[in-house]
Design a protein around this motif. Structure first.
Motif, short mmCIF file in Angstrom:
data_model
loop_
_atom_site.label_atom_id
_atom_site.label_comp_id
_atom_site.label_asym_id
_atom_site.label_seq_id
_atom_site.Cartn_x
_atom_site.Cartn_y
_atom_site.Cartn_z
N GLU A 1 59.83 67.64 52.65
CA GLU A 1 59.85 66.27 52.56
C GLU A 1 58.27 66.03 52.05
N ALA A 2 57.30 66.39 52.96
CA ALA A 2 55.92 66.19 52.89
C ALA A 2 55.44 66.59 51.62
N GLU A 3 55.79 67.98 51.40
CA GLU A 3 55.23 68.61 49.96
C GLU A 3 55.75 67.44 48.78
N ALA A 4 57.23 67.26 48.68
CA ALA A 4 57.80 66.40 47.73
C ALA A 4 56.93 65.03 47.58
N GLN A 5 56.76 64.55 48.73
CA GLN A 5 55.99 63.17 48.41
C GLN A 5 54.58 63.26 48.14
N LEU A 6 53.77 64.31 48.46
CA LEU A 6 52.41 64.53 48.01
C LEU A 6 52.55 65.06 46.51
N ARG A 7 53.36 65.80 46.10
CA ARG A 7 53.47 66.05 44.66
C ARG A 7 53.81 64.82 43.91
N GLU A 8 54.56 64.04 44.24
CA GLU A 8 54.98 62.82 43.59
C GLU A 8 53.72 61.75 43.34
N ARG A 9 53.11 61.79 44.51
CA ARG A 9 51.78 60.94 44.45
C ARG A 9 50.60 61.54 43.75
N PHE A 10 50.49 62.83 44.10
CA PHE A 10 49.51 63.66 43.65
C PHE A 10 49.87 64.67 42.81
N PRO A 11 50.28 64.80 41.50
CA PRO A 11 50.67 65.72 40.57
C PRO A 11 49.83 66.88 40.45
N SER A 12 48.64 66.81 40.70
CA SER A 12 47.76 67.81 40.59
C SER A 12 47.86 69.05 41.76
N VAL A 13 48.55 68.66 42.80
CA VAL A 13 48.78 69.50 43.78
C VAL A 13 49.46 70.76 43.56
N ARG A 14 48.76 72.04 43.64
CA ARG A 14 49.42 73.08 43.26
C ARG A 14 49.90 73.97 44.26
N ARG A 15 49.14 73.86 45.39
CA ARG A 15 49.38 74.68 46.59
C ARG A 15 49.45 74.02 47.97
N PHE A 16 50.31 74.04 48.83
CA PHE A 16 50.33 73.11 49.90
C PHE A 16 50.79 73.99 51.09
N TYR A 17 50.11 73.87 52.17
CA TYR A 17 50.48 74.60 53.29
C TYR A 17 50.50 73.74 54.76
N LEU A 18 51.49 73.82 55.54
CA LEU A 18 51.47 73.08 56.79
C LEU A 18 51.47 74.18 57.80
N ASP A 19 50.92 73.85 58.94
CA ASP A 19 50.81 74.72 60.00
C ASP A 19 51.12 73.98 61.31
N PRO A 20 52.48 74.08 61.80
CA PRO A 20 52.91 73.50 62.90
C PRO A 20 51.81 73.81 64.14
N THR A 21 51.23 72.90 64.80
CA THR A 21 50.31 73.06 65.97
C THR A 21 50.58 71.95 67.08
N PRO A 22 50.70 72.48 68.34
CA PRO A 22 50.75 71.73 69.51
C PRO A 22 49.71 70.62 69.17
N GLY A 23 49.94 69.20 69.61
CA GLY A 23 49.11 68.29 69.74
C GLY A 23 48.21 68.23 71.03
N ARG A 24 47.44 67.18 70.95
CA ARG A 24 46.40 66.95 72.38
C ARG A 24 47.22 66.94 73.63
N ALA A 25 48.19 66.19 73.73
CA ALA A 25 49.11 65.81 74.77
C ALA A 25 49.76 67.06 75.36
N GLN A 26 50.30 67.86 74.36
CA GLN A 26 50.92 68.95 74.83
C GLN A 26 49.86 70.12 75.27
N ARG A 27 48.76 70.33 74.60
CA ARG A 27 47.78 71.21 75.38
C ARG A 27 47.18 70.73 76.75
N LEU A 28 47.00 69.34 76.90
CA LEU A 28 46.59 68.91 78.08
C LEU A 28 47.65 69.22 79.19
N ARG A 29 49.13 68.96 78.79
CA ARG A 29 50.19 69.15 79.96
C ARG A 29 50.26 70.76 80.12
N ARG A 30 50.03 71.54 79.10
CA ARG A 30 50.09 72.92 79.44
C ARG A 30 48.71 73.32 80.24
#
Length: 322
Positions: free
Chosen positions: A290-319
């Protein structure tokens, strides 16, 4: 630039036509200026001939850039060939400096030191007049493209020209503008020499043409160097990217955002994303889609799109505290 700039699909064919028009005009002008310079003995005219030769070489390199950068990505170049256009454009700016500026300044200094014998300037005036018309037509072609793109992106013409990653049209507009100024300087040098019967004015005009070319080469070289090193999207557009990402369900925070302009219509976006803790693997996958679809619709020049799921700050603090 505005958010719309990311949707800039600069027509490669239009840029190529703009460059071809400039190349054909400059080649004919270079020959005419050289003949007129030899007949009149004017160093400013010979400098202008060198200027036109340098511009012609520049446009050949820009055409090469357009052709080679348009090749599709392959196994050896998975991110495509877009940045190659900036290598050739950088070489073009060097050609402007070496082929035009150095010769013009050298010839002007030589004239000031050694003097020169002035011949009949009539041919030079005629050539300058014709050259002014041809350069004006070439500049008009480039300016029309700039205005069309700037209007579509809803930004001022000067702002688009200053920030556009389409260095081909930027080079044509800057070099043709410099050419028109150079023609006026050459005419002034001829007129000054005719009125004073001295080659000093002609030498000064030649030096000024050389300094003008130094400025053009510096501006174009700096713009291409920034794109070669890696220029991110403007701040307003980066904010727009973050806004789109945060609007997607299950995305909590954008921890790190990397954007890169790879060509006039090629943008790479990579981001470290903190997803909702309770999101399932399937929900994370669909959120990325969904994120890629929305970005390509708003910014048609987006040719390459990469997302990296990463723990947030709160998760890091808890761990860290566990």
């Amino acid at each position: 630039m505005s958010d719309a700039e990311a949707g800039s699909e600069t027509d490669g064919g239009e840029s190529a036509f703009t460059v071809v028009v400039a190349a054909v005009a400059n080649l004919g002008i270079a020959v005419a200026k050289a003949v007129a310079g030899l007949i009149s003995g004017s160093s400013a005219m010979l400098s202008e001939a060198a200027h036109s030769v340098a511009d012609t070489v520049t446009e050949v390199m820009l055409l090469t850039a357009l052709k080679r950068s348009g090749k599709p990505a392959d196994e050896d170049h998975p991110l495509g060939y877009g940045p190659e256009r900036y290598i050739w454009a950088m070489l073009a700016s060097i050609a402007t400096f070496v082929g035009g500026a150095v010769f013009s300044i050298y010839d002007g200094v030589h004239t000031l030191v050694e003097g020169e014998e002035l011949g009949d300037p009539l041919v030079s005036y005629i050539v300058l007049g014709i050259a002014f018309l041809l350069e004006g037509y070439s500049l008009r072609t480039g300016v029309k493209q700039v205005r069309r793109e700037a209007s579509r992106l809803r930004v001022p013409d000067a702002y688009y020209l200053r920030h556009t990653p389409d260095t081909a049209v930027k080079a044509v507009v800057m070099e043709d503008s410099a050419a028109l100024i150079g023609l006026l300087l050459a005419a002034g040098g001829l007129l000054g020499g005719q009125l004073s019967d001295s080659g000093v004015w002609d030498g000064i005009a030649s030096c000024l043409i050389g300094l003008l070319l130094v400025y053009v080469a510096w501006v174009l070289g700096r713009a291409n160097a920034q794109l070669l090193i890696g220029r991110p999207l403007p701040p307003a557009m980066r904010s727009g990217v973050r806004e789109e990402l945060l609007s997607v369900p299950h995305i909590v925070e954008v921890l790190e955002l990397t954007t890169l302009i790879q060509g006039p219509s090629e943008i790479l976006i990579a981001a470290k994303i903190d997803f909702r803790d309770m999101a399932t693997a399937a929900e994370v996958e669909w959120a990325c889609e969904e994120a890629e679809a929305q970005l390509r619709e708003r910014f048609p020049s987006v040719r390459r799109f990469y997302l990296d799921p990463t723990p947030g700050r709160a998760q890091r603090l808890r761990r860290g505290g566990s």
